[in-house]
Each structure stands twice: as structure tokens, then as C-alpha cells.
Enzyme design. Sequence first.
Site, PDB file in Angstrom:
ATOM      1  N   PHE A 141      38.741  39.807  50.735  1.00  0.00           N
ATOM      2  CA  PHE A 141      40.038  39.121  50.648  1.00  0.00           C
ATOM      3  C   PHE A 141      41.134  39.840  51.420  1.00  0.00           C
ATOM      4  CE2 PHE A 141      40.373  42.052  47.029  1.00  0.00           C
ATOM      5  CZ  PHE A 141      41.669  42.502  47.147  1.00  0.00           C
ATOM      6  N   ARG A 142      40.903  41.116  51.787  1.00  0.00           N
ATOM      7  CA  ARG A 142      41.927  41.827  52.551  1.00  0.00           C
ATOM      8  C   ARG A 142      41.956  41.411  54.014  1.00  0.00           C
ATOM      9  NH1 ARG A 142      40.169  45.954  49.351  1.00  0.00           N
ATOM     10  NH2 ARG A 142      41.679  46.753  47.881  1.00  0.00           N
TER      11      ARG A 142
ATOM     12  N   GLN B  39      33.332  48.183  42.968  1.00  0.00           N
ATOM     13  CA  GLN B  39      34.743  47.838  43.152  1.00  0.00           C
ATOM     14  C   GLN B  39      34.913  46.319  43.214  1.00  0.00           C
ATOM     15  OE1 GLN B  39      36.814  50.673  46.094  1.00  0.00           O
ATOM     16  NE2 GLN B  39      34.650  50.969  46.587  1.00  0.00           N
TER      17      GLN B  39
ATOM     18  N   ILE C 218      34.655  42.271  41.972  1.00  0.00           N
ATOM     19  CA  ILE C 218      35.075  41.587  40.738  1.00  0.00           C
ATOM     20  C   ILE C 218      34.337  40.267  40.558  1.00  0.00           C
ATOM     21  CG2 ILE C 218      37.372  42.652  40.694  1.00  0.00           C
ATOM     22  CD1 ILE C 218      38.500  40.165  42.067  1.00  0.00           C
TER      23      ILE C 218
ATOM     24  N   HIS D  64      37.281  47.600  39.009  1.00  0.00           N
ATOM     25  CA  HIS D  64      38.451  46.730  39.212  1.00  0.00           C
ATOM     26  C   HIS D  64      38.411  45.469  38.364  1.00  0.00           C
ATOM     27  CE1 HIS D  64      38.842  48.884  43.353  1.00  0.00           C
ATOM     28  NE2 HIS D  64      39.405  49.569  42.386  1.00  0.00           N
TER      29      HIS D  64
ATOM     30  N   CYS E 187      44.422  35.442  27.308  1.00  0.00           N
ATOM     31  CA  CYS E 187      45.822  35.079  27.109  1.00  0.00           C
ATOM     32  C   CYS E 187      46.627  36.335  26.812  1.00  0.00           C
ATOM     33  CB  CYS E 187      45.948  34.080  25.950  1.00  0.00           C
ATOM     34  SG  CYS E 187      47.677  33.736  25.502  1.00  0.00           S
TER      35      CYS E 187
ATOM     36  N   CYS F 181      47.333  29.281  28.290  1.00  0.00           N
ATOM     37  CA  CYS F 181      46.513  29.166  27.083  1.00  0.00           C
ATOM     38  C   CYS F 181      46.985  27.982  26.244  1.00  0.00           C
ATOM     39  CB  CYS F 181      46.644  30.474  26.295  1.00  0.00           C
ATOM     40  SG  CYS F 181      45.899  30.480  24.660  1.00  0.00           S
TER      41      CYS F 181
ATOM     42  N   THR G 205      31.503  50.123  51.481  1.00  0.00           N
ATOM     43  CA  THR G 205      32.883  50.475  51.165  1.00  0.00           C
ATOM     44  C   THR G 205      33.435  51.435  52.207  1.00  0.00           C
ATOM     45  OG1 THR G 205      34.329  51.612  49.569  1.00  0.00           O
ATOM     46  CG2 THR G 205      32.012  52.261  49.573  1.00  0.00           C
ATOM     47  N   SER G 206      34.708  51.251  52.548  1.00  0.00           N
ATOM     48  CA  SER G 206      35.356  52.116  53.535  1.00  0.00           C
ATOM     49  C   SER G 206      35.780  53.444  52.935  1.00  0.00           C
ATOM     50  CB  SER G 206      36.591  51.409  54.109  1.00  0.00           C
ATOM     51  OG  SER G 206      37.512  51.125  53.060  1.00  0.00           O
TER      52      SER G 206
END
Length: 238
Positions: free
Chosen positions: A34-35, A102, A104, A120, A128, A149, A189-190
Amino acid sequence: MENLEKLKTWVQESKRIVFFGGAGVSTESGIPDFRSVDGLYNQQFDYPPETIISHSFFMKNPEYFFRFYREKMLPLGFSPNITHKKLAQWEQEGKLSAVITQNIDGLHQKAGSRRVLELHGSVLRNYCMKCHKSYSAEYVKNSRGVCRCDCGGIVKPDVVLYEESLDSGVLEKSIYAIARCDLLIVGGTSLTVYPAAGLLRYYPGHRLVLINRDKTPYDNRADLVLHENLGTVFAQLP
């Protein structure tokens, strides 16, 4: 390839493998990092991703947050790839102590892994903020505007936003697993996101393996480095 043969031998000899993974594990399942800033992102969003997924932005502008979150961070309908499956296999064989991720997206669990430490958080858990009722990722995906909610409270994804601390329990378990493992494989991973990247310093052994297409700040500290796609490597491991 000499390095790959050495890794195969280490995997066969090890009884307490720990895998530490980042976004590169899931990109091979079709989930984009997503970055990454692409044309679509530039056309749709007015702020950098790091700003939108910060705690302060979420509190001030939840409607915009949820717009970004639904479009960029809810990877539903994707399947585990060879890396996820191989790690689950090792766990079933009693060779793997933990997966520290890392990511999700929950794909490690979907592949069958049970010893997963999610640094993460996970998009699959949502609660909620007012009454703490739990909701599914599908509920968040299908909601409109600010996800709410039944009681009227905002439903917050159980993911660690910028400005929020990592879960201390997950961190402690990760440190414990790394400190006791006999082979630490770091992939996709960087190693530039902290405090997650700092966990590597707790590994006391001499079998630290880095698998990443690009160089990382830890390459010179590793015992074995493979600049390859994870799937290419894992497809050849026992």
C-alpha cells in the site's frame, strides 16, 4: 546456486525456525504494497498513505480514512502463496516455532499457520471503540462512510496506525521466539520500519538469512543473503 543449497541444508538441520516477513510475502499473492505510489493512488487521494493511516488523521477525519482503508488496505479474497504454505508445512512438521509478520492480511492463518505473531494487527479483527463489539472485515468493507457499530460508536480496524504503539505482548513473544530459534529467515521486507526491524538484534545465532529482491540495511550482518523473490526460493526448499 551455492547460497540456496546452504539454505536447504540449514532448513533440514533446524528444529526451531522463525520466519520474519514483510509486504513482499503477500505481494506474490497479488496484494499490492500500500505504500507504493501509483497513478491510481495519485488520482484518488490527497495525502500520503502515512498521513491517512495515522492515529491523529483517523480521529480527525475518519470518513477519509475509511475511504482509503477500504480501497487500499482491505485485501479480501486473496489466497496464500507458496511461502505461506511452506511455512505452514514446517509448523506441522514441528520445525517452525513462529511466524512474525508485519502484514495485516491474515494469509498465514489462511494457509494453516497457528503460531503467527502479527506485529501490526489484522484487518480481520475490528472492534467498536465504544462498546468493544467485534465485527468482520466484510462488515467494514461493505459499510459506507464512517464504519459504525449498532450502538453508534466507530468500528476501528485492529491494525496499528502510525503514532500508535505495537502490542507489548506480541513484541515480547516475538523477542522470545527470535532469541531461542536456531534459524532466522527474514523475507520480503526492506527492514526500514521500526521498531519491527529492531527485533533482529535479539537473534544470538549464526544462521540469519535475508531473502529480499533489493538490498537491506542488514545485508552486511546476515550470514546468508539471497536477492531473489521469496516464491522462487521457497518453491525449492524442503
